[in-house]
Design a protein around this motif. Structure first.
Motif, mmCIF file in Angstrom:
data_model
loop_
_atom_site.group_PDB
_atom_site.id
_atom_site.type_symbol
_atom_site.label_atom_id
_atom_site.label_comp_id
_atom_site.label_asym_id
_atom_site.label_seq_id
_atom_site.Cartn_x
_atom_site.Cartn_y
_atom_site.Cartn_z
ATOM 1 N N GLU A 180 0.836 -1.208 0.000
ATOM 2 C CA GLU A 180 0.000 0.000 0.000
ATOM 3 C C GLU A 180 0.868 1.255 0.000
ATOM 4 O O GLU A 180 0.600 2.215 -0.739
ATOM 5 C CB GLU A 180 -0.927 -0.011 1.219
ATOM 6 N N LEU A 181 1.913 1.261 0.818
ATOM 7 C CA LEU A 181 2.810 2.411 0.864
ATOM 8 C C LEU A 181 3.532 2.599 -0.460
ATOM 9 O O LEU A 181 3.690 3.734 -0.943
ATOM 10 C CB LEU A 181 3.833 2.238 1.998
ATOM 11 N N THR A 182 3.976 1.504 -1.062
ATOM 12 C CA THR A 182 4.682 1.583 -2.346
ATOM 13 C C THR A 182 3.767 2.093 -3.447
ATOM 14 O O THR A 182 4.161 2.918 -4.283
ATOM 15 C CB THR A 182 5.241 0.201 -2.722
ATOM 16 N N GLU A 183 2.531 1.605 -3.460
ATOM 17 C CA GLU A 183 1.565 2.055 -4.472
ATOM 18 C C GLU A 183 1.269 3.547 -4.315
ATOM 19 O O GLU A 183 1.191 4.284 -5.300
ATOM 20 C CB GLU A 183 0.275 1.235 -4.326
ATOM 21 N N SER A 189 4.396 10.198 -6.868
ATOM 22 C CA SER A 189 5.571 10.573 -7.675
ATOM 23 C C SER A 189 5.164 10.882 -9.105
ATOM 24 O O SER A 189 5.665 11.833 -9.729
ATOM 25 C CB SER A 189 6.613 9.451 -7.651
ATOM 26 N N GLN A 190 4.241 10.094 -9.638
ATOM 27 C CA GLN A 190 3.767 10.325 -11.002
ATOM 28 C C GLN A 190 3.002 11.644 -11.099
ATOM 29 O O GLN A 190 3.165 12.400 -12.062
ATOM 30 C CB GLN A 190 2.877 9.150 -11.437
ATOM 31 N N GLN A 191 2.187 11.926 -10.077
ATOM 32 C CA GLN A 191 1.429 13.186 -10.077
ATOM 33 C C GLN A 191 2.365 14.388 -9.966
ATOM 34 O O GLN A 191 2.109 15.435 -10.565
ATOM 35 C CB GLN A 191 0.439 13.201 -8.916
ATOM 36 N N ALA A 361 8.840 14.191 10.341
ATOM 37 C CA ALA A 361 7.967 14.525 9.214
ATOM 38 C C ALA A 361 8.138 13.479 8.126
ATOM 39 O O ALA A 361 9.247 12.987 7.889
ATOM 40 C CB ALA A 361 8.283 15.920 8.665
ATOM 41 N N PHE A 362 7.019 13.139 7.461
ATOM 42 C CA PHE A 362 7.057 12.252 6.309
ATOM 43 C C PHE A 362 7.427 13.051 5.062
ATOM 44 O O PHE A 362 7.024 14.210 4.894
ATOM 45 C CB PHE A 362 5.687 11.605 6.079
ATOM 46 N N HIS A 363 8.185 12.414 4.183
ATOM 47 C CA HIS A 363 8.387 12.929 2.837
ATOM 48 C C HIS A 363 7.029 12.923 2.129
ATOM 49 O O HIS A 363 6.175 12.071 2.411
ATOM 50 C CB HIS A 363 9.396 12.040 2.099
ATOM 51 N N PRO A 364 6.775 13.858 1.209
ATOM 52 C CA PRO A 364 5.460 13.887 0.540
ATOM 53 C C PRO A 364 5.061 12.578 -0.120
ATOM 54 O O PRO A 364 3.873 12.271 -0.214
ATOM 55 C CB PRO A 364 5.627 15.007 -0.493
ATOM 56 N N ASP A 365 6.024 11.786 -0.559
ATOM 57 C CA ASP A 365 5.693 10.513 -1.205
ATOM 58 C C ASP A 365 5.479 9.387 -0.211
ATOM 59 O O ASP A 365 4.988 8.317 -0.587
ATOM 60 C CB ASP A 365 6.797 10.121 -2.193
ATOM 61 N N GLU A 406 7.252 20.182 -1.243
ATOM 62 C CA GLU A 406 6.358 19.374 -2.054
ATOM 63 C C GLU A 406 7.029 18.901 -3.339
ATOM 64 O O GLU A 406 6.573 17.929 -3.951
ATOM 65 C CB GLU A 406 5.090 20.183 -2.377
ATOM 66 N N ASN A 407 8.135 19.547 -3.752
ATOM 67 C CA ASN A 407 8.819 19.068 -4.962
ATOM 68 C C ASN A 407 9.577 17.767 -4.717
ATOM 69 O O ASN A 407 10.044 17.130 -5.658
ATOM 70 C CB ASN A 407 9.761 20.140 -5.511
ATOM 71 N N GLY A 408 9.716 17.380 -3.426
ATOM 72 C CA GLY A 408 10.351 16.114 -3.097
ATOM 73 C C GLY A 408 11.853 16.157 -3.033
ATOM 74 O O GLY A 408 12.490 15.148 -2.700
#
Length: 523
Positions: A180-183, A189-191, A361-365, A406-408
């Motif tokens: 689920e996390l990978t999906e 990332s695609q968005q 904090a979590f990375h946006p992805d 947000e750019n990662g």
């Protein structure tokens, strides 16, 4: 012959057999009915003792006062004077009655306030008592019956699977959760590759004109200080955590406090929205994390109380799936939780590391977790393997806040010595801001949702335009700390950077943005 009661000539004279006294019939009848005795002698008297006296009908002579015009005028004057005196007496009685009523209402209002205060103190005492009961050691037979008290007085089970030696059993992060996390990571990332800066984003010249729009006293005066802020961007609702051990839910648009979340026994160090499920997470220095579920009436009930840490919980961060969250504590561990059940799936501890965690904090992805430590190090974790994949050194003092762009690609961290910007592609520091003197720490950093601006809070609040690794990051606006404490503790961008929410060491939440006339022109 006159009546012994009225002293006037009776119209229907009667005589008492016992005393021989003359009376007006209607007067003596009423007196006998009321008292049953002679009004003069006091002897027992009945109507059988009364004998009527036969007389001729006579015409009463007119009184002298009514026999002439001057006499009648004098009589009218006396009647008027009597009427005025009676009216004055009635007004005096009315004034006295009003004063007595006002005093009674004041006493009633004071009594209601005292009752409300006593009820509040009673509820707080019950909460503290219940908390003490939960913290007291329980016999093994009672471990399965352990319950936790919620802020609204209800009780719910608190599941803690224990094994010998007080070791908590952790279900672990299953393969389905990792999938689920990978999906989620792949989708986000695609968005991001297709994402563009929204046209509704506040422009630079608008941020340059930002000023204080409002100030809201949300927390108690005896323990002032706001330690954490989060914003539900879709509903424009602000959550604040305070030193007064409570979290406050505030509607920025209407300026109304929607709910006050009470239950923690020490300061609330972190608050986070889980917007889609109307859930709020709060971490506290009392070593617990609480999950608050919102209801349709606007109230929030404590759904779970998580007691997996042995020291202050310093940070709570929500995964991009909104199904999981992480807590970071001064006990040198961070926990990965399932939101719906409140179960700690895994708790990551490093025996060789004595550094407590002060921020997270979590990375946006969602596959990278950043944590700040008490000893100036920023640690980067792979969420799937729970492995420490990188460390960033260079700060002085505890790392107070972490924010991923947000750019990662960019990570901003704040500490006692200022703010450092890190390039996650090359794992190196490419820019540092030493904004304040050595006695003033930087307390908070926050990228806006588009990744175009960076806000920094310390002895003031500064807004930077996000550049690149080589391009300059220019300071757009410096907002003074209007609390008078010289310490802005937390900062958060609103939707499209249209406003900025700032917390300080007083009890006020301050909103900075464009004044209404400038905002209407901008739109």
């Amino acid at each position: 012959m006159n009546c012994s009661i009225s002293g006037e000539v009776p119209e229907e004279p009667v005589v008492s057999k016992k005393s021989g006294l003359l009376y007006e019939k209607r007067l003596i009848e009423r007196h006998i009915a009321d008292y049953g005795k002679c009004p003069v002698t006091g002897d027992t008297l009945t109507m059988d003792d009364i004998v009527p006296v036969k007389t001729n009908k006579i015409v009463k002579p007119r009184s002298l006062t009514a026999a002439s015009i001057p006499g009648m005028l004098g009589m009218f004057q006396n009647e008027w004077d009597a009427l005025m005196l009676s009216n004055f007496a009635l007004e005096q009685q009315l004034h006295t009655a009003r004063q007595e009523l006002s005093h009674a209402l004041y006493q009633h209002d004071a009594a209601c306030r005292v009752i409300a205060r006593l009820k509040k103190e009673r509820d707080e005492a019950r909460s503290l008592l219940a908390q003490a009961e939960r913290q007291a050691p329980l016999p093994a037979s009672a471990a399965t019956a352990n319950v936790s008290v919620l802020s609204n007085g209800k009780r719910a089970p608190e599941d803690e699977d224990m094994v010998p030696g007080s070791k908590r059993m952790r279900p672990g992060v299953s393969e389905s959760i990792i999938a689920e996390l990978t999906e989620c990571n792949a989708a986000l990332s695609q968005q991001r590759k297709k994402r563009q800066i929204p046209p509704t984003l506040a422009p630079i010249d608008a941020l340059e004109r930002y000023t204080q729009l409002s100030s809201h006293p949300l927390h108690k005066t005896n323990k002032p200080g706001i330690t954490s802020i989060d914003i539900n961007l879709s509903k424009d609702i602000v959550a604040t955590g305070g030193i007064d051990s409570s979290a406050v839910i505030f509607d920025r648009t209407s300026g109304v406090i929607l709910s006050t979340l009470s239950g923690h026994s020490k300061k609330v160090t972190s608050v986070k929205f889980v917007a889609p499920s109307n859930v709020i997470l709060s971490g506290s220095a009392d070593k617990t994390v609480r999950i608050w579920q919102g209801s349709e009436d606007g109230n929030y009930d404590c759904k779970h109380i998580l007691k997996d840490h042995n020291a202050e919980v310093q940070a709570v961060t929500v995964h991009a799936t909104n199904n999981y969250f992480v807590t970071a504590s001064l006990d040198s561990s961070w926990g990965f939780y399932d939101l719906s059940s409140g179960v700690c799936l895994t708790q990551v501890e490093d025996p060789s590391n004595s550094m407590g965690y002060t921020s997270a904090a979590f990375h946006p992805d969602g596959l990278i977790l950043g944590t700040g430590t008490t000893e100036s190090t920023v640690r980067i974790w792979d969420v799937k393997s729970r492995g420490n994949v990188a460390n960033f050194d260079g700060h002085t003092g505890a790392v107070t806040a972490i924010s991923f762009s947000e750019n990662g690609y960019f990570l901003a961290t704040s500490a006692h010595d200022g703010v450092k910007l890190w390039d996650l592609r090359k794992l190196k520091n490419f820019r540092s801001f030493e904004l304040y003197d050595q006695d003033t720490p930087t307390n908070s950093v926050d990228f806006d949702h588009s990744g175009s601006y960076l806000a920094i809070a310390g002895s003031d609040v500064r807004i930077y335009q996000v550049g690149s690794v080589k391009a300059e990051w220019n300071c757009i606006k410096t907002l003074p700390d209007l609390s008078g404490t010289g310490k802005a503790t937390c900062v958060k961008f609103g939707s499209d950077a249209k406003y900025l929410a700032v917390g300080s060491m007083d009890r006020n939440l301050r909103i900075f943005g464009l004044p209404e006339e400038d905002a209407s022109m901008e739109s």
